[in-house]
Design an enzyme around this catalytic site. Sequence first.
Site, mmCIF file in Angstrom:
data_model
loop_
_atom_site.group_PDB
_atom_site.id
_atom_site.type_symbol
_atom_site.label_atom_id
_atom_site.label_comp_id
_atom_site.label_asym_id
_atom_site.label_seq_id
_atom_site.Cartn_x
_atom_site.Cartn_y
_atom_site.Cartn_z
ATOM 1 N N ARG A 50 0.833 -1.195 0.000
ATOM 2 C CA ARG A 50 0.000 0.000 0.000
ATOM 3 C C ARG A 50 0.875 1.255 0.000
ATOM 4 N NH1 ARG A 50 -1.278 2.414 4.502
ATOM 5 N NH2 ARG A 50 -1.341 0.478 5.719
ATOM 6 N N TYR A 110 -17.295 15.913 -15.838
ATOM 7 C CA TYR A 110 -17.797 14.545 -15.744
ATOM 8 C C TYR A 110 -18.845 14.447 -14.643
ATOM 9 C CZ TYR A 110 -17.419 9.475 -14.788
ATOM 10 O OH TYR A 110 -17.680 8.147 -14.563
ATOM 11 N N ASP A 134 -7.900 17.951 -15.331
ATOM 12 C CA ASP A 134 -8.177 16.570 -15.726
ATOM 13 C C ASP A 134 -7.826 16.451 -17.206
ATOM 14 O OD1 ASP A 134 -9.308 14.146 -16.563
ATOM 15 O OD2 ASP A 134 -10.929 14.274 -15.101
ATOM 16 N N LYS A 194 -8.960 4.992 -19.154
ATOM 17 C CA LYS A 194 -9.276 5.478 -20.488
ATOM 18 C C LYS A 194 -8.076 5.293 -21.423
ATOM 19 C CE LYS A 194 -13.244 6.691 -18.711
ATOM 20 N NZ LYS A 194 -13.073 6.593 -17.271
#
Length: 383
Positions: A46, A98, A170, A195
């Site tokens: 992590r 978005y 973004d 994406k």
Amino acid sequence: MAFETRAIHGGQEPDPETGAVMPPVYASPAFAQDSPGEHHGYEYSRTGNPTRTALEDNLTSVEGGSHGRTFASGMAAINTVLNLLEAGDHVVVGRDVYGDTHRLFTQVYEDYDLRFSFVDATDHDAVADAMGAHTELVWIETPTNPLMRVLDIESIAAIAHEYDALAAVDNTFATPALQRPLELGADVVAHSLTKYLGGHSDVVGSALVTDDPALDERLGFYQNSVGATLDPFACFLVLRGTKTLPVRMERHSENARKLASWLADHPAVESVHYSGLQSHSQHDLAGRQMDDFGGMVSVEFDASLPAVEQFVSNTETFTLSEGLSGVESLLEHPATMTHAAVPAEERRETGITDGLVRLSVGLEAVADLRDDLEQAIDRSLRR
């Protein structure tokens, strides 16, 4: 070093133990220590993982930054940026964002006493007028989702910095193959790795890249503390994707440009949102800010909602899906799918009408894509 070379080699050296050309998938959650606190750079996955480090270094290289962090989903990265803020802080947001970004801001973080002003970020006066003493962040997408508006990163970053606020961009739709916001003054760049950077519709993830070591340290603290990190195999898949990003974006852009030009002349189409068209209001800005115009196109039909819903359900090569940016072509209806969480009145004010359809143009033969849209139009929208 050229972008194409960095996309393949950035952050990637042959494995020192075996000589493997691709970085191995280090699935181990924990790493051996020589003595308490003395390790070989990794202690717990992590906190840090060699496969993730390779991807973060690669993304940092292609985005032109100095530090990168990866996360388990696009929303996890956006959430991490908002973790930097405190109750009472104010955020200026480009209005055309978005749908899930809008939902996170308004339905989650407003409950924690953050304030958000959604503005038309193509209007620099509107951005400047929204700024105030408590503004700590300006958040924009460009091109925007789903209306493909192009925002002037350099000008908006300058406005943010006048108020000592962070400028976050973004960059998912453009990718660093076409646009590098850090070079234009942005403080942090976000990507949905799901994406174009992954590129094959088989991974979910995200990244934040910055040039500011102090900002990266804060982002890294939340990355580790919250724990929404990207798993090693997902990192491996995205590393595969970045190697072909330049050639894929070239073909995505070529196909989208041809398809947008055809649609712009189609009698069933009211308007086309694609900055590669000279008729697009931000065509000149896109030409200055971007190396090409990308693979996302939105189409406005003057048709009833049932007819448009029938159209998006009648395509055969295009797949009806909320996803985007894979090698295959996808389409979706924002008002009832990706932006359904945005209140209807706000959607209409933004320009997201019932007739709007978003196309993610893939790598298929463009003639087949044209034929598919034509047959769907014939079956659904012809009067």
